[in-house]
Scaffold this motif. Structure first.
Motif, mmCIF file in Angstrom:
data_model
loop_
_atom_site.group_PDB
_atom_site.id
_atom_site.type_symbol
_atom_site.label_atom_id
_atom_site.label_comp_id
_atom_site.label_asym_id
_atom_site.label_seq_id
_atom_site.Cartn_x
_atom_site.Cartn_y
_atom_site.Cartn_z
ATOM 1 N N LEU A 130 0.805 -1.217 0.000
ATOM 2 C CA LEU A 130 0.000 0.000 0.000
ATOM 3 C C LEU A 130 0.842 1.273 0.000
ATOM 4 N N VAL A 131 2.156 1.131 0.059
ATOM 5 C CA VAL A 131 3.026 2.302 0.197
ATOM 6 C C VAL A 131 2.837 3.289 -0.952
ATOM 7 N N LEU A 132 2.778 2.781 -2.185
ATOM 8 C CA LEU A 132 2.626 3.674 -3.346
ATOM 9 C C LEU A 132 1.309 4.441 -3.286
ATOM 10 N N ASP A 133 0.221 3.732 -2.986
ATOM 11 C CA ASP A 133 -1.089 4.382 -2.919
ATOM 12 C C ASP A 133 -1.141 5.410 -1.796
ATOM 13 N N ILE A 134 -0.621 5.044 -0.628
ATOM 14 C CA ILE A 134 -0.641 5.955 0.517
ATOM 15 C C ILE A 134 0.200 7.199 0.224
ATOM 16 N N SER A 135 1.367 6.995 -0.373
ATOM 17 C CA SER A 135 2.247 8.120 -0.703
ATOM 18 C C SER A 135 1.593 9.046 -1.723
ATOM 19 N N ALA A 136 0.937 8.458 -2.740
ATOM 20 C CA ALA A 136 0.268 9.261 -3.760
ATOM 21 C C ALA A 136 -0.842 10.103 -3.137
ATOM 22 N N LEU A 137 -1.631 9.510 -2.258
ATOM 23 C CA LEU A 137 -2.723 10.233 -1.613
ATOM 24 C C LEU A 137 -2.189 11.369 -0.741
ATOM 25 N N ALA A 138 -1.123 11.091 0.031
ATOM 26 C CA ALA A 138 -0.565 12.103 0.936
ATOM 27 C C ALA A 138 0.040 13.269 0.161
ATOM 28 N N PHE A 139 0.869 12.961 -0.840
ATOM 29 C CA PHE A 139 1.508 14.035 -1.606
ATOM 30 C C PHE A 139 0.502 14.752 -2.497
ATOM 31 N N GLY A 140 -0.503 14.033 -2.983
ATOM 32 C CA GLY A 140 -1.548 14.685 -3.761
ATOM 33 C C GLY A 140 -2.296 15.717 -2.924
ATOM 34 N N ALA A 141 -2.644 15.346 -1.691
ATOM 35 C CA ALA A 141 -3.329 16.278 -0.788
ATOM 36 C C ALA A 141 -2.449 17.488 -0.479
ATOM 37 N N LEU A 142 -1.147 17.250 -0.289
ATOM 38 C CA LEU A 142 -0.217 18.344 0.006
ATOM 39 C C LEU A 142 -0.106 19.308 -1.173
ATOM 40 N N ILE A 143 0.013 18.779 -2.380
ATOM 41 C CA ILE A 143 0.139 19.634 -3.562
ATOM 42 C C ILE A 143 -1.137 20.457 -3.754
ATOM 43 N N ILE A 144 -2.295 19.837 -3.525
ATOM 44 C CA ILE A 144 -3.558 20.568 -3.623
ATOM 45 C C ILE A 144 -3.589 21.710 -2.605
ATOM 46 N N ILE A 252 -13.942 8.168 -7.540
ATOM 47 C CA ILE A 252 -14.244 6.760 -7.806
ATOM 48 C C ILE A 252 -13.078 6.026 -8.455
ATOM 49 N N THR A 253 -11.945 6.692 -8.604
ATOM 50 C CA THR A 253 -10.790 6.059 -9.237
ATOM 51 C C THR A 253 -9.864 5.463 -8.177
ATOM 52 N N PRO A 254 -8.964 4.553 -8.560
ATOM 53 C CA PRO A 254 -7.986 4.017 -7.612
ATOM 54 C C PRO A 254 -7.126 5.135 -7.022
ATOM 55 N N PRO A 255 -6.518 4.904 -5.849
ATOM 56 C CA PRO A 255 -5.805 5.964 -5.125
ATOM 57 C C PRO A 255 -4.802 6.756 -5.954
ATOM 58 N N LEU A 256 -3.964 6.077 -6.748
ATOM 59 C CA LEU A 256 -2.943 6.766 -7.522
ATOM 60 C C LEU A 256 -3.578 7.740 -8.520
ATOM 61 N N TYR A 257 -4.577 7.266 -9.268
ATOM 62 C CA TYR A 257 -5.252 8.120 -10.246
ATOM 63 C C TYR A 257 -6.094 9.194 -9.552
ATOM 64 N N SER A 258 -6.647 8.864 -8.397
ATOM 65 C CA SER A 258 -7.422 9.838 -7.638
ATOM 66 C C SER A 258 -6.562 11.033 -7.236
ATOM 67 N N ALA A 259 -5.331 10.735 -6.773
ATOM 68 C CA ALA A 259 -4.413 11.811 -6.391
ATOM 69 C C ALA A 259 -4.011 12.645 -7.601
ATOM 70 N N MET A 260 -3.729 11.990 -8.718
ATOM 71 C CA MET A 260 -3.332 12.710 -9.931
ATOM 72 C C MET A 260 -4.469 13.582 -10.452
ATOM 73 N N LEU A 261 -5.684 13.034 -10.461
ATOM 74 C CA LEU A 261 -6.838 13.813 -10.918
ATOM 75 C C LEU A 261 -7.124 14.979 -9.973
ATOM 76 N N GLY A 262 -6.926 14.736 -8.669
ATOM 77 C CA GLY A 262 -7.143 15.802 -7.690
ATOM 78 C C GLY A 262 -6.210 16.972 -7.921
ATOM 79 N N VAL A 263 -4.940 16.685 -8.145
ATOM 80 C CA VAL A 263 -3.969 17.744 -8.434
ATOM 81 C C VAL A 263 -4.327 18.435 -9.747
ATOM 82 N N GLY A 264 -4.741 17.644 -10.749
ATOM 83 C CA GLY A 264 -5.145 18.227 -12.020
ATOM 84 C C GLY A 264 -6.332 19.163 -11.873
ATOM 85 N N CYS A 265 -7.306 18.797 -11.040
ATOM 86 C CA CYS A 265 -8.471 19.656 -10.793
ATOM 87 C C CYS A 265 -8.057 20.966 -10.133
#
Length: 306
Positions: A130-144, A252-265
């Motif tokens: 889960l490390v990749l997914d957790i890291s993506a979610l955490a850094f995605g939230a930080l970038i947002i 509704i996307t997997p964690p990695l894509y959710s973080a990427m889409l969140g930053v994109g939004c």
């Protein structure tokens, strides 16, 4: 006029609800409620681990302490959604910023959701996948979070119309939409939590709410056109509606894509706001808007050609 009492009722109802949640005493009550929910959640989970709860309650009570954090985060998101609906009345740009804020908090909550199914104490063999997914979610939230810092600096309050009566009328319309959205959101919360707790279905409260939010954004954009048809405003509001749709997809996307889409939004709403601020209407557009205002006040109109 007949409509005046209706306007007054909508205005009074909205102001009372807003004060109940956004006032100082309301914020203290919300804070106290969240503390109690967290403490009772931890206590209930521990009692369930000891086998001390009645079977009916034990069946709907988790056994992982991390789920208490997910629960209190979800409650926080519920109150953030209400705050979003209040902001909808005063500024479309701020309400969109609140939408992105909520998405960043959802990403943080999903971290605890990801690890809430692990055994306690947590061991590397289980968490390593889960490390990749957790890291993506955490850094995605930080970038947002960082992007929103720049986004809010770009917002400058502008009246929709130079006519105070038109502006007041539009605010009343938005207050009515906000009140209806609150009722809709509470129905969504009740429906999703009931079927999640007692029937084991996936809780999709925020996914359903953002679907509703897309339609409300479009409705507000259409109402705004009654008070002005500026391309600049129409593009901004349409772009913000698209960002709401993308947030809905991110949920509704997997964690990695959710973080990427969140930053994109977040980048999208920032780009729209910066472009909106620097957009320079042509002389034709300026004259057209000026004529619209003068026509409303019966003043002499401006010619477009020499």
């Amino acid at each position: 006029m007949v409509i005046n009492p209706v306007y007054r009722t909508i205005n009074k109802t909205f102001d009372k609800v807003e004060h109940a949640f956004e006032g100082a005493s309301g914020q203290r009550r919300i804070g106290t409620l969240m503390v109690l929910v967290f403490v009772f959640g931890i206590t209930g989970i521990q009692l369930n681990r000891f086998g001390l709860l009645p079977p009916q309650i034990a069946a709907i009570t988790p056994t992982n302490h991390l789920e208490a954090i997910e629960l209190v985060f979800t409650l926080l998101l519920v109150f953030e959604v209400l705050s979003l609906l209040f902001s909808l009345v005063y500024s479309v740009s701020i309400s969109v910023g609140k939408q992105v804020e909520i998405l960043s908090l959802v990403l943080l909550r999903d971290i605890f959701k990801e690890i809430s199914n692990l055994h306690e104490p947590i061991i590397w063999e289980e968490v390593s996948g889960l490390v990749l997914d957790i890291s993506a979610l955490a850094f995605g939230a930080l970038i947002i979070f960082v992007i929103l810092n720049y986004y809010y600096r770009q917002i400058h309050q502008e009246p929709l119309s130079p006519d105070d009566k038109e502006t007041a009328s539009f605010i009343i319309v938005k207050k009515l939409i906000a009140l209806l959205m609150m009722v809709g959101f509470l129905i969504i919360v009740g429906y999703n939590w009931w079927f999640s707790l007692f029937y084991g279905e996936e809780n999709q409260t925020f996914e359903s709410f953002y679907t509703l939010l897309v339609f409300s954004d479009i409705l507000i954009m259409l109402f705004s056109m009654r008070y002005g048809s500026s391309y600049r405003v129409a593009f901004r509001n349409s772009g913000f509606a698209v960002s709401t749709l993308l947030i809905r997809v991110a949920l509704i996307t997997p964690p990695l894509y959710s973080a990427m889409l969140g930053v994109g939004c977040a980048l999208l709403v920032l780009g729209i706001r910066v472009a909106y601020n620097y957009y320079m209407p042509s002389s034709y557009q300026k004259k057209r808007e000026e004529n619209r205002r003068k026509k409303a006040s019966n003043e002499p109109m401006v010619c477009f050609t020499k």
